[in-house]
Every structure is written in structure tokens, then in C-alpha cells.
Design an enzyme around this catalytic site. Structure first.
Site, mmCIF file in Angstrom:
data_model
loop_
_atom_site.group_PDB
_atom_site.id
_atom_site.type_symbol
_atom_site.label_atom_id
_atom_site.label_comp_id
_atom_site.label_asym_id
_atom_site.label_seq_id
_atom_site.Cartn_x
_atom_site.Cartn_y
_atom_site.Cartn_z
ATOM 1 N N ASP A 29 0.843 -1.186 0.000
ATOM 2 C CA ASP A 29 0.000 0.000 0.000
ATOM 3 C C ASP A 29 0.887 1.248 0.000
ATOM 4 O O ASP A 29 1.636 1.473 0.960
ATOM 5 C CB ASP A 29 -0.891 -0.023 1.242
ATOM 6 C CG ASP A 29 -2.098 0.869 1.097
ATOM 7 O OD1 ASP A 29 -2.103 1.730 0.202
ATOM 8 O OD2 ASP A 29 -3.043 0.706 1.901
ATOM 9 N N ASP A 30 0.830 2.030 -1.054
ATOM 10 C CA ASP A 30 1.597 3.284 -1.156
ATOM 11 C C ASP A 30 3.114 3.067 -1.104
ATOM 12 O O ASP A 30 3.856 3.994 -0.775
ATOM 13 C CB ASP A 30 1.231 4.282 -0.034
ATOM 14 C CG ASP A 30 -0.182 4.826 -0.157
ATOM 15 O OD1 ASP A 30 -0.948 4.319 -1.011
ATOM 16 O OD2 ASP A 30 -0.536 5.746 0.603
ATOM 17 N N CYS A 69 -5.755 4.045 -4.021
ATOM 18 C CA CYS A 69 -6.036 2.682 -3.532
ATOM 19 C C CYS A 69 -7.224 1.987 -4.182
ATOM 20 O O CYS A 69 -7.075 0.929 -4.806
ATOM 21 C CB CYS A 69 -6.291 2.694 -2.032
ATOM 22 S SG CYS A 69 -5.034 3.500 -1.053
ATOM 23 N N HIS A 132 -11.134 -2.435 0.435
ATOM 24 C CA HIS A 132 -11.313 -1.121 -0.179
ATOM 25 C C HIS A 132 -12.223 -1.061 -1.402
ATOM 26 O O HIS A 132 -12.130 -0.129 -2.212
ATOM 27 C CB HIS A 132 -9.953 -0.478 -0.521
ATOM 28 C CG HIS A 132 -9.882 0.940 -0.041
ATOM 29 N ND1 HIS A 132 -8.724 1.670 0.022
ATOM 30 C CD2 HIS A 132 -10.864 1.751 0.407
ATOM 31 C CE1 HIS A 132 -8.982 2.871 0.488
ATOM 32 N NE2 HIS A 132 -10.273 2.943 0.731
ATOM 33 N N ASP A 279 0.050 -0.767 -4.830
ATOM 34 C CA ASP A 279 -1.205 -0.303 -5.450
ATOM 35 C C ASP A 279 -1.098 1.073 -6.107
ATOM 36 O O ASP A 279 -1.871 1.403 -7.007
ATOM 37 C CB ASP A 279 -2.362 -0.320 -4.436
ATOM 38 C CG ASP A 279 -2.216 0.723 -3.325
ATOM 39 O OD1 ASP A 279 -1.080 1.184 -3.057
ATOM 40 O OD2 ASP A 279 -3.246 1.069 -2.712
ATOM 41 N N ASN A 280 -0.141 1.889 -5.650
ATOM 42 C CA ASN A 280 0.087 3.215 -6.269
ATOM 43 C C ASN A 280 1.433 3.724 -5.786
ATOM 44 O O ASN A 280 2.044 3.120 -4.895
ATOM 45 C CB ASN A 280 -1.052 4.212 -5.941
ATOM 46 C CG ASN A 280 -1.375 4.301 -4.462
ATOM 47 O OD1 ASN A 280 -2.407 3.831 -3.998
ATOM 48 N ND2 ASN A 280 -0.472 4.909 -3.689
HETATM 49 CA CA LIG Z 1 -2.589 2.984 -1.720
#
Ligand SMILES: [Ca+2]
Ligand SMILES: *[C@@H]1O[C@H](CO)[C@@H](O)[C@H](O)[C@H]1NC(C)=O
Ligand SMILES: *[C@@H]1O[C@H](CO)[C@@H](O)[C@H](O)[C@H]1NC(C)=O
Length: 488
Positions: A29-30, A69, A132, A279-280
Site C-alpha cells: 500500500d503506497d 487505492c 477497499h 497499489d500506487n
Molecule cells: Ca494505496
């Protein structure tokens, strides 16, 4: 008919056709492109991920489908761009769709998710961590193909600790078993939380159980320690040269090492396809204390510059993927949908547009598949990459209003006319970059350089002669992308 199918299945078994491999997707995540030693992070604090890369294949040009996300995860699990699967907004131009705690929507029932399809090949599917894709009952992961869930419908924001805005719940399957901060502690002062350890244990237990029952599994390990507020367990606090964010990365790296060793110990590593990505891009608004690094790339999360969309990516499958491979295949999280189906011996659905491609020829045979990358922000296609060229149709970082409040998606970076705080349209004459020579998107090619591009791409100048006023370049046969270059 049924008997014939059964007959051919039996034949396959009799001929000893290998069972489909387990699928293990490690989704960060991130986490940024520049956070791993294997991608050049100078403090080299990811020995397990670096070893995974040296035993498998590193993807240098791997992307998300959206720099946020929810739409990124929706794209991964459906193999479709967010503008197709519903994870976009039309109530603000180029605004990424976010699924906050109180949203009404979620993943539409009409979408076919990877685990739903994998069931047809006998897979047992588990999600550990962040979903999410909507928090109401109809959006629950167990309604969309997963057999088991341990985790949360959202990020671990908070603490809210009140009735009007309760803390975010944590689920085991259908049951809500507690809330972040109350039952699953996160100490914002010290950064201490045991969640990565809990998610690790969930993964090890699930893998052991599936191995014992001899059923193929799909494990979606969607952990979130690198999403602000970042956290690590006591053993890892203070262990990094990079502060608390680095501590979180170290704990994740250690956990992934343990998961891969577990597969080896159980003797199933050669029958488990593992893919690691994020995810990003890193959230530079929170960096460096609460956010990661996008290496040499421009800007971060929320933007369609390389820092927002380019992801670290590693494929690992001992005995199948040649060790130490580095691929420049243009890849996308949506490809994990199609590639997973291919590994399971399944066809992608034919009644809808699927944007992911099967990466196995790139992974197993080192082939390069010609395909574009689309950079979406909300419902607007901001840019396209074909080969080493990237064309921006819109440029924007964030609004002056946000920027004046201290929200900066591109801290310390200001490329005039590119990292703009007003939305700039370039649809008639896209802003072109050569990502090979200029990975940081700092030097837009001038209009005249369309000439270089033209001669470079086709080896000769189409329609050369006196005076060229317009030349239309077809950059790709896969997509009808035309760039209009005007020479005076
Ligand atoms: Ca994210
Ligand atoms: C983490 O687990 C340890 C060992 O069980 C415990 O002592 C500690 O209080 C836990 N920390 C948090 C923040 O929950
Ligand atoms: C970026 O640089 C340009 C040109 O030098 C300037 O006009 C603009 O105000 C700068 N933007 C920021 C956010 O500092």
C-alpha cells in the site's frame, strides 16, 4: 457432454498434467518504486525482497491502473480499467475515485473478480488485509469470490473513537471482530502496531492449511503498514536508517522472507506463483516520515506522473522463472488478473472488455509484448505510454487551493508547465517525453522533436519533402494512437 469433459479431465490426470499453481499476490500500500534495494534504494534495507528479485524477475516498467487505492485494487481484481468497472467519479474533472468509510458504492455485482473465476478451477481464495471495494454487505469480499477474509474494508485511519465516526472495523470472514485502535492497537505516538505480524501469521496458517488439504489457493496479501499512519512492531521500531517508514518496510521485507521460506519448507515453492507489487506510488504528501520514495520519478500518489503510477514489481516462481531476470515489458496490475487466469488454465471472460494481458510470455520466455499504458486520473485519460514515449494530454499536480494549504503531491519538484496547479489541456498537441532519456519527465520534447520521433520510430520520415505541415504518426498498431505534429 459432461461425461466427455470428465473423460478428458481424467485423461489429463492420467497423463500427469501438473495441477495449476497456487497464486500468491503480495500487494503493498503506497510503497514507491524507489523503496527497494533492488530498485536502487541506497540504504539497501530489503534483503529478502532483493533476494526474491535475484531468484525471480524484476519488472522495471510496471504500472498501476490509477494512482489511488480503491480504483487500483478494483482494476487489479477485475482486469479492467476503473472507467469500465465503476471506480471513477464524474463530479470533479480528473478526480480519483476514493472509497471512504461512508461511501454508498462499491464493486458492482456485474463485475467478475479474479477469485470468482478461480473458483471454477477449484481454488480456495483468501484476502488478508485491505479490501477497499465497498463496506456494505453486498460489497463484502465473500460475496465476490473470496472464501476467507481477515482484514478491513478500509485503511487504518483514526483514531476516531466516537459514535458519529466510529473506528474502522476489522473482519474475520462475515464477522466483525473488532476495530482499529480499540481492539487492534496502533500507537500513533510510537508508531507501534502488531498488524503486520498478525497478517503474516494469517498467511502462514492459510498456506499450511491449503497445503495439507491439497487444494490450490489464491492468497491476496494486501497489507497496509506503509500507508500513513505507518506502523511497525516493537522489534522493528528504530531498525531502519529511514525512520518509521523504513521500519515498516523492514518488517514487511522480513515477513515476505518468512512467507517464501515457508513455501520452500512445505515443498510447494515450485508450485506457487508469487508476484509482489504496490497499489500506487509513494505518498509524497506524507514523506519522508510517513511516506516512501519514488526514486528518480516525478511526483507521487494521486498524480499520473511516473511517481504516481510506476510500481516496484517482482515475479518469483522457482524452477519456472529464470533467476535474475530483468524485464522491460510494460506491465500493469490488470495483467495480474489475466496472467493468474492463464496460470489456472482459465480463459478471461469474453462478454466484456478486459484490459489486462497475459504476461507469461514475458515472464517465462523473455518476450516483449507491444501494448500501451493508459494513465487515468478519475474518468480522464491524462497520458499514454507507448514504448519509451509518454504523451500527456492533461497535466496537473493539484489545485492552488490545496497547494496553498500545504498539500503537495510533488514536494521539491517543479517542472514548469508540467507539474501545474491548474489543469492544463494538451489534447491537440500532447506534451511528449522520452522516458528512456528522461525518466523524471523534466524535458518535454519540443514540437520539432516530433521529427526525431517520426524518423526514430519508423526508421524513415514518412512523406518527407518540402515543406511538411502535418505528419500523423501511428505509434502503435495495438491502439489507434495518433499524434499530430505540426511543422512550420
Ligand atoms: Ca494505496
Ligand atoms: C504487540 O504484541 C506484544 C506481545 O504480545 C505486546 O506486548 C504489545 O503490547 C503489542 N503492541 C500493540 C501496540 O498492540
Ligand atoms: C514553478 O516554477 C514556475 C516557473 O519558474 C513558477 O511560475 C511557479 O510559480 C512555480 N510553482 C511553484 C508551485 O512554486
Amino acid at each position: 457432454m459432461a461425461r466427455a469433459v470428465l473423460g478428458s479431465l481424467c485423461l489429463c490426470w492420467a497423463l500427469g498434467r501438473a495441477a495449476p499453481p497456487n497464486l500468491l499476490l503480495l500487494l503493498m500500500d503506497d510503497m514507491g518504486w524507489g523503496d527497494l534495494g533492488a530498485f536502487g534504494e541506497p540504504s539497501k534495507e530489503t534483503p529478502n525482497l532483493d533476494q526474491m528479485a535475484s531468484e525471480g524477475m524484476l519488472f522495471m516498467d510496471f504500472y498501476t491502473a490509477n494512482p489511488l487505492c480503491s480504483p487500483s485494487r478494483a482494476a487489479l481484481l477485475t482486469g479492467r480499467l476503473p472507467v469500465r468497472n465503476g471506480f471513477y467519479t464524474t463530479n470533479g474533472h480528473a478526480r480519483n475515485a476514493y472509497t471512504p468509510q461512508d461511501i454508498v458504492g462499491g464493486i458492482p455485482d456485474s463485475e467478475l473478480l479474479l477469485p470468482e473465476l478461480l473458483k471454477k478451477a477449484g481454488y480456495v481464495n483468501k484476502i488478508i488485509g485491505k479490501w477497499h471495494l465497498g463496506h456494505r454487505p453486498q460489497f463484502h469480499p465473500l460475496k465476490h469470490g473470496f472464501d476467507e477474509w481477515f482484514g478491513s474494508p478500509n485503511c487504518h485511519f483514526g483514531p476516531y473513537d466516537n459514535k458519529a465516526v466510529p473506528n474502522i472495523p476489522v473482519y474475520r470472514d462475515w464477522e466483525m471482530i473488532g476495530r482499529y485502535y480499540e481492539d487492534f492497537k496502533i500507537d500513533l505516538k510510537t508508531g507501534e502496531a502488531n498488524l503486520t505480524q498478525i497478517y503474516l501469521q494469517e498467511a502462514l496458517d492459510f498456506i499450511s492449511r491449503q497445503q495439507a488439504s491439497q487444494q490450490p489457493f489464491f492468497l491476496y496479501w494486501a497489507i497496509d503498514a506503509t500507508h500513513a499512519p505507518v506502523y511497525a512492531s516493537k522489534h522493528f521500531l528504530g531498525s531502519s536508517q529511514r525512520g518509521l517508514y523504513g521500519d515498516a518496510v523492514r518488517e514487511i521485507d522480513d515477513s515476505i522472507g518468512k512467507i517464501l521460506k515457508h513455501l520452500q519448507k512445505l515443498g510447494i515453492s515450485e508450485n506457487t506463483f508469487v508476484f509482489f507489487t504496490s497499489d500506487n506510488g509513494a505518498a509524497l504528501i506524507s514523506a519522508p516520515k510517513q511516506g516512501g520514495s519514488n526514486g528518480r520519478f516525478l511526483c507521487g500518489k494521486q498524480t499520473t506522473f511516473e511517481g504516481g503510477m510506476r510500481e516496484p514489481a517482482i515475479a518469483w516462481w522457482p524452477g519456472h522463472i529464470p533467476a535474475g531476470g530483468v524485464s522491460h515489458q510494460l506491465g500493469n496490475v490488470m495483467d495480474l488478473f489475466t496472467t493468474s487466469l492463464s496460470l489456472a488454465g482459465l480463459q478471461p471472460p469474453s462478454d466484456r472488455q478486459i484490459d489486462g494481458i497475459d504476461l507469461l510470455p514475458a515472464i517465462l520466455q523473455g518476450k516483449l509484448i507491444d501494448r500501451p499504458i493508459f494513465y487515468y486520473r478519475g474518468n480522464e485519460m491524462m497520458a499514454v505510454r507507448v514504448g519509451l514515449y509518454k504523451a500527456h494530454y492533461w497535466t496537473w499536480s493539484n489545485s492552488w487551493e490545496e497547494y496553498s494549504k500545504g498539500i503537495d503531491f510533488c514536494p521539491g519538484q517543479n517542472v514548469s508547465g508540467v507539474t501545474t496547479h491548474t489543469q492544463e489541456e494538451h489534447t491537440t498537441l500532447p506534451l511528449l517525453f522520452h522516458l528512456g532519456r528522461d525518466p523524471g519527465e523534466k524535458y518535454p520534447l519540443s514540437t520539432l522533436c516530433c521529427y526525431c520521433l517520426l524518423s526514430g520510430h519508423n526508421g524513415k520520415l514518412m512523406g518527407s519533402g518540402s515543406p511538411i505541415s502535418k505528419a500523423v504518426i501511428k505509434l502503435s498498431s495495438f491502439v489507434e494512437l495518433f499524434l499530430l505534429c505540426i511543422f512550420i
